[in-house]
Design an enzyme around this catalytic site. Structure first.
Site, PDB file in Angstrom:
ATOM      1  N   VAL A   8       0.858  -1.183   0.000  1.00 14.90           N
ATOM      2  CA  VAL A   8       0.000   0.000   0.000  1.00 14.90           C
ATOM      3  C   VAL A   8       0.888   1.225   0.000  1.00 14.90           C
ATOM      4  CG1 VAL A   8      -2.014  -1.062   1.084  1.00 14.90           C
ATOM      5  CG2 VAL A   8      -0.217  -0.119   2.518  1.00 14.90           C
ATOM      6  N   SER A   9       0.335   2.338  -0.469  1.00 14.49           N
ATOM      7  CA  SER A   9       1.156   3.527  -0.639  1.00 14.49           C
ATOM      8  C   SER A   9       1.369   4.304   0.645  1.00 14.49           C
ATOM      9  CB  SER A   9       0.539   4.444  -1.698  1.00 14.49           C
ATOM     10  OG  SER A   9      -0.767   4.806  -1.309  1.00 14.49           O
ATOM     11  N   SER A  10       0.567   4.064   1.670  1.00 17.56           N
ATOM     12  CA  SER A  10       0.780   4.759   2.941  1.00 17.56           C
ATOM     13  C   SER A  10       0.107   3.990   4.056  1.00 17.56           C
ATOM     14  CB  SER A  10       0.229   6.193   2.887  1.00 17.56           C
ATOM     15  OG  SER A  10      -1.184   6.158   2.860  1.00 17.56           O
ATOM     16  N   ASP A  13      -3.822   3.451   4.155  1.00 17.86           N
ATOM     17  CA  ASP A  13      -4.541   2.593   3.215  1.00 17.86           C
ATOM     18  C   ASP A  13      -4.915   1.252   3.834  1.00 17.86           C
ATOM     19  OD1 ASP A  13      -4.555   4.408   1.218  1.00 17.86           O
ATOM     20  OD2 ASP A  13      -2.836   3.588   0.139  1.00 17.86           O
ATOM     21  N   VAL A  39       4.706   1.884   1.424  1.00 20.48           N
ATOM     22  CA  VAL A  39       5.707   2.760   0.810  1.00 20.48           C
ATOM     23  C   VAL A  39       5.055   4.023   0.287  1.00 20.48           C
ATOM     24  CG1 VAL A  39       7.272   0.901   0.187  1.00 20.48           C
ATOM     25  CG2 VAL A  39       5.509   1.585  -1.412  1.00 20.48           C
TER      26      VAL A  39
END
Length: 197
Positions: A8-10, A13, A39
């Site tokens: 997931v991007s953060s 999420d 990430v």
């Protein structure tokens, strides 16, 4: 053995991570064999992916929810899957129904590889055309010279007279890395006594 990877991007999420986890578990991945990363952007430091790749052995299969969870870009995705293939590890993406253990999945993977190669060729072609157009207009690429010819003559004269590089940098207001790069570019002799400093 099936090994699952989630990304997931953060940290916000959570819902997307739960969706990925549910899909991977439903596909038969053991909860003990799930690896995850949180990430930002396209950063390459994916600790979870590194652990997953190190954990797998020939005959295993890496499973992801979607292709974009594995690769930061198409070339990165293809490089990762090619590395898995060389190690005798299969790859499966649930959403795109790509499975390199089947002829259909292998075919799709080769199509993606061809598209990536086509994209690289187009980029190279555009770069070369842009450089050629710039040269026709009298512009040349590369890093601009930061030490003009007059100052460079004074610098080399000082070095030849025994000045150290540190002293020359202070006197002429030049960064050490710029001086070293310039001296290497002009082939200044390393045998003079002012060379080491």
């Amino acid at each position: 053995m099936l090994v699952g990877y989630m990304c997931v991007s953060s940290s916000g999420d959570r819902q997307v991570l739960d969706l990925q986890r549910d899909a991977l578990l439903a596909a038969g991945v053991d909860a003990r064999h799930l690896f995850e990363d949180r990430v930002t952007g396209s950063r390459g430091d994916r600790v979870g992916l590194t652990k997953a790749l190190a954990f797998m052995k020939p005959g295993d299969c890496l499973v992801v929810w979607k292709l974009d969870r594995l690769g930061r870009s198409l070339p990165h995705l293809l490089a990762t899957v090619m590395d898995l293939k060389k190690r005798g590890i299969a790859f499966r993406s649930l959403t795109e129904q790509m499975d390199t253990t089947t002829p259909h999945g292998e075919f799709l993977f080769h199509i993606l590889g061809s598209l990536a190669q086509f994209e690289r060729s187009l980029i190279q072609e555009r770069v070369q055309a842009g450089l050629a157009a710039a040269r026709r207009r009298g512009r040349h690429g590369g890093r601009p010279r930061t030490i003009d010819a007059e100052k460079l003559a004074a610098v080399t004269a000082a070095l030849n007279d025994g000045a150290t590089k540190a002293a020359v940098c202070r006197t002429f207001g030049i960064k050490r890395s710029t001086l070293i790069d310039t001296l290497a570019r002009i082939g200044w002799s390393a045998g003079t006594k002012g060379q080491e400093a």
